[in-house]
Structure formats: structure tokens, C-alpha cells
Design a protein around this motif. Structure first.
Motif, PDB file in Angstrom:
ATOM      1  N   ASN A  23       7.436  13.537  -0.460  1.00 53.77           N
ATOM      2  CA  ASN A  23       6.253  13.220   0.355  1.00 53.77           C
ATOM      3  C   ASN A  23       5.889  11.741   0.321  1.00 53.77           C
ATOM      4  OD1 ASN A  23       5.868  16.007   1.032  1.00 53.77           O
ATOM      5  ND2 ASN A  23       5.025  16.290  -1.024  1.00 53.77           N
ATOM      6  N   ALA A  24       6.904  10.915   0.305  1.00 61.32           N
ATOM      7  CA  ALA A  24       6.666   9.467   0.319  1.00 61.32           C
ATOM      8  C   ALA A  24       6.216   9.033   1.710  1.00 61.32           C
ATOM      9  CB  ALA A  24       7.942   8.730  -0.072  1.00 61.32           C
ATOM     10  N   ASP A  25       5.416   8.028   1.748  1.00 57.94           N
ATOM     11  CA  ASP A  25       4.962   7.416   2.998  1.00 57.94           C
ATOM     12  C   ASP A  25       6.184   7.011   3.821  1.00 57.94           C
ATOM     13  OD1 ASP A  25       4.056   5.274   4.818  1.00 57.94           O
ATOM     14  OD2 ASP A  25       2.198   5.301   3.664  1.00 57.94           O
ATOM     15  N   PRO A  31       1.724   3.635  -4.771  1.00 60.37           N
ATOM     16  CA  PRO A  31       1.611   5.020  -5.263  1.00 60.37           C
ATOM     17  C   PRO A  31       2.952   5.599  -5.713  1.00 60.37           C
ATOM     18  CG  PRO A  31       0.527   4.794  -3.120  1.00 60.37           C
ATOM     19  CD  PRO A  31       1.248   3.514  -3.396  1.00 60.37           C
ATOM     20  N   LEU A  32       4.025   5.195  -5.073  1.00 59.12           N
ATOM     21  CA  LEU A  32       5.344   5.688  -5.469  1.00 59.12           C
ATOM     22  C   LEU A  32       5.733   5.144  -6.838  1.00 59.12           C
ATOM     23  CD1 LEU A  32       7.121   5.363  -2.039  1.00 59.12           C
ATOM     24  CD2 LEU A  32       6.498   7.484  -3.214  1.00 59.12           C
ATOM     25  N   LEU A  33       5.451   3.874  -7.085  1.00 54.79           N
ATOM     26  CA  LEU A  33       5.775   3.298  -8.387  1.00 54.79           C
ATOM     27  C   LEU A  33       4.925   3.931  -9.487  1.00 54.79           C
ATOM     28  CD1 LEU A  33       6.315  -0.438  -7.426  1.00 54.79           C
ATOM     29  CD2 LEU A  33       8.013   1.391  -7.723  1.00 54.79           C
ATOM     30  N   GLU A  34       3.693   4.236  -9.184  1.00 52.53           N
ATOM     31  CA  GLU A  34       2.831   4.940 -10.152  1.00 52.53           C
ATOM     32  C   GLU A  34       3.400   6.329 -10.452  1.00 52.53           C
ATOM     33  OE1 GLU A  34      -0.074   5.475 -12.861  1.00 52.53           O
ATOM     34  OE2 GLU A  34       0.241   3.609 -11.774  1.00 52.53           O
ATOM     35  N   ARG A  35       3.824   7.027  -9.410  1.00 53.52           N
ATOM     36  CA  ARG A  35       4.396   8.366  -9.594  1.00 53.52           C
ATOM     37  C   ARG A  35       5.727   8.325 -10.331  1.00 53.52           C
ATOM     38  NH1 ARG A  35       4.765  10.634  -3.825  1.00 53.52           N
ATOM     39  NH2 ARG A  35       6.100  12.132  -4.888  1.00 53.52           N
ATOM     40  N   ALA A  36       6.490   7.246 -10.186  1.00 50.70           N
ATOM     41  CA  ALA A  36       7.801   7.129 -10.824  1.00 50.70           C
ATOM     42  C   ALA A  36       7.707   6.829 -12.318  1.00 50.70           C
ATOM     43  CB  ALA A  36       8.612   6.035 -10.134  1.00 50.70           C
ATOM     44  N   ARG A  37       6.598   6.289 -12.736  1.00 51.86           N
ATOM     45  CA  ARG A  37       6.455   5.778 -14.101  1.00 51.86           C
ATOM     46  C   ARG A  37       6.886   6.752 -15.205  1.00 51.86           C
ATOM     47  NH1 ARG A  37       0.890   3.360 -16.297  1.00 51.86           N
ATOM     48  NH2 ARG A  37       0.308   5.516 -16.014  1.00 51.86           N
ATOM     49  N   PRO A  38       6.552   8.051 -15.139  1.00 55.65           N
ATOM     50  CA  PRO A  38       6.932   8.934 -16.253  1.00 55.65           C
ATOM     51  C   PRO A  38       8.425   9.265 -16.340  1.00 55.65           C
ATOM     52  CG  PRO A  38       5.283   9.986 -14.828  1.00 55.65           C
ATOM     53  CD  PRO A  38       5.685   8.715 -14.181  1.00 55.65           C
ATOM     54  N   GLU A  67       0.820  -1.216   0.000  1.00 59.52           N
ATOM     55  CA  GLU A  67       0.000   0.000   0.000  1.00 59.52           C
ATOM     56  C   GLU A  67       0.853   1.266   0.000  1.00 59.52           C
ATOM     57  OE1 GLU A  67      -2.017   1.407   3.788  1.00 59.52           O
ATOM     58  OE2 GLU A  67      -3.724   0.615   2.646  1.00 59.52           O
ATOM     59  N   ALA A  68       1.998   1.240   0.656  1.00 59.55           N
ATOM     60  CA  ALA A  68       2.906   2.387   0.668  1.00 59.55           C
ATOM     61  C   ALA A  68       3.724   2.464  -0.620  1.00 59.55           C
ATOM     62  CB  ALA A  68       3.837   2.308   1.877  1.00 59.55           C
TER      63      ALA A  68
END
Length: 187
Positions: free
Chosen positions: A148-150, A95-102, A91-92
Motif C-alpha cells: 500500500n505504498a503511495d 512513511p515508507l522509511l518509517e515502516r521499513a525501520r523494524p 512526503e511519499a
């Protein structure tokens, strides 16, 4: 939209963290690794996990892992996930991997602000690993910081105080079992 599936590279030292002063560092290190693997298996953006032994050095192991990942999962991006993140959850991480994608490469600053926990790379043959002292400064020059990572993705355990903080945040079951056997906290 179907998530991009990363190959997770998990560098792990067989003897455990040398700065972590507990009775059985190796046992605790194995527990950390077990819980990190479980978190990666929970993550919807991770398709494979490769655990790396690091006898020749961390950066070298990551480069070798990238080559292996390129063979096993051609075209898949990489995320380097240190084995000392016992509070990490899928869960933590997702979202970081989604944000890193671009980004060609992205990284997450550790809880102290000077180091690096997660590092991603779109090309597994070109992972800009700069782990070591002051790695946050080094990674800032070659990759995009994911701010702002978890805390669960930033809390690498190097000291007993870090371990207590991770336990308070919530660690995985393997770490929790080992911690229950440690001497009680003082102070």
C-alpha cells in the motif's frame, strides 16, 4: 522520536532509459535525477544522498554504494531509490522509511506489480539487491514487502505512457520543464 536517517543510494544511467522513446532521453534522465534528489532532500528520514553511476551493472553499483555508505555514515541504514521516479516526494517516502525501520530489509513493488522501486537494508554491506526482470518475485524471497505504498513511490517511468501518468500525478520542476518541450501527446 528522532527519525532514523537513511543513506539514499540513487543508481542512475547517464544515457537515460533505453525503453523510453522521447527525443532526448539523456536530458529527461537528468531531470528525473534532479527531481529524485530534491525529493530525497525534502525527506526527513534521509540524511545523505549518494548518486551511483551504473556502467558495470545495477546490482554491482548498489553493492559498491553500500560499502561507500558504510564508510561515510557508519551504522546508517540504506534506501535504494531508482532515478526514474520523477513523481516521488519526501512526503511519499518518509512513511515508507518509517515502516521499513523494524525490518532487516524491505522493498516496494512498482506500479506494474512485477518490479521493485525502493529497497532498504539495515546493514549497508548486505543489501539484498535483486533488480532486473521480475525483481518483485526475487525481492519477496529476501525482504519484507511494504504494501500500500503511495503511487508516487511506485511509479517508475519506463515508457511514454508511464511518463504521461507521472505528469498527471505530478512530477518535480526539472521533469516538468523538460516535458513541456516534448511533442504533444497523441491519442
Amino acid at each position: 522520536m528522532t527519525p532514523v536517517l537513511y543513506v539514499a543510494l540513487v543508481p542512475a544511467r547517464s544515457g537515460g532509459k533505453t525503453r523510453l522513446e522521447v527525443p532526448d532521453r539523456a536530458l529527461l534522465a537528468r531531470a528525473f535525477l534532479c527531481d529524485v534528489r530534491a525529493a530525497l532532500e525534502q525527506a526527513t528520514h534521509v540524511g545523505q544522498v549518494i548518486v551511483l553511476d551504473t556502467p558495470g551493472g545495477l546490482v554491482e553499483a548498489i553493492a559498491e554504494g553500500g560499502q561507500l555508505a558504510a564508510t561515510r555514515a557508519p551504522g546508517a541504514p540504506i534506501v535504494v531509490v531508482p532515478a526514474d521516479l520523477p513523481a516521488l516526494t519526501g512526503e511519499a517516502l518518509d512513511p515508507l522509511l518509517e515502516r521499513a525501520r523494524p525490518y532487516p530489509s524491505a522493498w516496494v513493488r512498482d506500479h506494474r506489480g512485477t518490479g521493485t522501486t525502493l529497497l532498504t537494508a539495515r546493514d549497508p554491506r548486505d543489501i539484498p539487491a535483486r533488480y532486473g526482470p521480475q525483481s518483485a518475485t526475487a525481492h519477496a524471497s529476501v525482504a519484507t514487502e511494504l504494501r500500500n505504498a503511495d503511487l508516487r513511490a511506485r511509479l517508475d517511468v519506463d515508457t511514454l505512457a508511464d511518463l504521461h501518468r507521472a505528469v498527471d500525478l505530478g512530477v518535480g520542476p526539472a521533469t516538468a520543464r523538460v516535458v513541456r518541450e516534448l511533442p504533444p501527446r497523441t491519442g
